[in-house]
Design an enzyme around this catalytic site. Structure first.
Site, PDB file in Angstrom:
ATOM      1  N   CYS A 122       0.839  -1.205   0.000  1.00 35.75           N
ATOM      2  CA  CYS A 122       0.000   0.000   0.000  1.00 35.75           C
ATOM      3  C   CYS A 122       0.873   1.254   0.000  1.00 35.75           C
ATOM      4  O   CYS A 122       1.885   1.319   0.689  1.00 35.75           O
ATOM      5  CB  CYS A 122      -0.893   0.036   1.237  1.00 35.75           C
ATOM      6  SG  CYS A 122      -2.362  -0.940   1.083  1.00 35.75           S
ATOM      7  N   HIS A 123       0.431   2.228  -0.759  1.00 34.29           N
ATOM      8  CA  HIS A 123       1.124   3.519  -0.785  1.00 34.29           C
ATOM      9  C   HIS A 123       0.736   4.332   0.447  1.00 34.29           C
ATOM     10  O   HIS A 123      -0.427   4.300   0.859  1.00 34.29           O
ATOM     11  CB  HIS A 123       0.712   4.318  -2.024  1.00 34.29           C
ATOM     12  CG  HIS A 123       1.175   3.705  -3.298  1.00 34.29           C
ATOM     13  ND1 HIS A 123       0.468   2.711  -3.940  1.00 34.29           N
ATOM     14  CD2 HIS A 123       2.277   3.935  -4.060  1.00 34.29           C
ATOM     15  CE1 HIS A 123       1.110   2.360  -5.039  1.00 34.29           C
ATOM     16  NE2 HIS A 123       2.207   3.084  -5.141  1.00 34.29           N
ATOM     17  N   GLU A 149      -7.621   1.602   3.141  1.00 31.39           N
ATOM     18  CA  GLU A 149      -7.697   2.427   4.354  1.00 31.39           C
ATOM     19  C   GLU A 149      -9.062   2.279   5.019  1.00 31.39           C
ATOM     20  O   GLU A 149      -9.151   2.145   6.250  1.00 31.39           O
ATOM     21  CB  GLU A 149      -7.395   3.883   4.003  1.00 31.39           C
ATOM     22  CG  GLU A 149      -5.925   4.148   3.711  1.00 31.39           C
ATOM     23  CD  GLU A 149      -5.398   3.568   2.407  1.00 31.39           C
ATOM     24  OE1 GLU A 149      -4.166   3.501   2.258  1.00 31.39           O
ATOM     25  OE2 GLU A 149      -6.201   3.189   1.527  1.00 31.39           O
ATOM     26  N   ASP A 156     -10.855  -6.641  21.694  1.00 27.87           N
ATOM     27  CA  ASP A 156      -9.806  -6.563  22.706  1.00 27.87           C
ATOM     28  C   ASP A 156     -10.343  -6.033  24.033  1.00 27.87           C
ATOM     29  O   ASP A 156     -10.034  -6.574  25.092  1.00 27.87           O
ATOM     30  CB  ASP A 156      -8.661  -5.676  22.218  1.00 27.87           C
ATOM     31  CG  ASP A 156      -7.550  -5.561  23.242  1.00 27.87           C
ATOM     32  OD1 ASP A 156      -7.057  -6.607  23.700  1.00 27.87           O
ATOM     33  OD2 ASP A 156      -7.194  -4.423  23.598  1.00 27.87           O
TER      34      ASP A 156
END
Length: 158
Positions: free
Chosen positions: A76-77, A114, A128
């Site tokens: 990924c950029h 993203e 979590d």
């Protein structure tokens, strides 16, 4: 069949060269959910979790994750995101929390990863924070909902 852009002619991994691509406005929206026991969802809704505000923490984690996607996904950029919105809705009938993330920018490559990363990490953060009271939670249906911009134009899940 089209070729994989992240492989060179020798089959080796490579980052796609976007140097010559035009800057366009790009938007992507992804969604997902985390299913849990009714008691766990009730605890979150009533704000009685010992670890604090689960939903605000998940929203912030999703935003941070979108900004760090290129650190997590090898090809990924790194992108200059101009907007990341993480929306959280509670579904008491299904005993789940729904997450939707929308990412925007003006750039040379899309923001699908993203948005997907934001949703994934928001769900993981909820897991979590709540795993001590509900190990049976299930993260599900993480998917791209729509994207626009760039050469491939618009796409929307039907």
């Amino acid at each position: 069949m089209t070729h994989f852009t992240h492989l060179n002619e020798k089959g080796e991994a490579q980052m796609v060269d976007v140097t010559e691509k035009a800057h366009t406005f790009r938007v992507a929206t992804a969604s997902g959910c985390i299913k849990m026991q009714p008691e766990t969802l009730k605890m979150i809704i009533e704000g009685k979790h010992k670890k604090g505000d689960v939903l605000t923490t998940a929203r912030i984690a999703g935003i941070q994750a979108a900004k760090k996607t290129s650190d997590l996904i090898p090809m990924c950029h790194p992108l200059m995101l101009t907007s990341v919105k993480v929306e959280i809705t509670l579904d008491e009938l299904q005993n789940q929390i729904n997450i939707q993330a929308t990412c925007k920018l003006s750039g040379q490559t899309g923001v699908e990863m993203e948005a997907l990363t934001a949703v994934s990490v928001a769900c993981l953060t909820i897991y979590d924070m709540c795993k001590a009271v509900d190990k049976s939670m299930v993260i599900a249906a993480i998917q791209l909902e729509e994207k626009s911009g760039g050469r491939s134009g618009e796409w929307r899940r039907e």
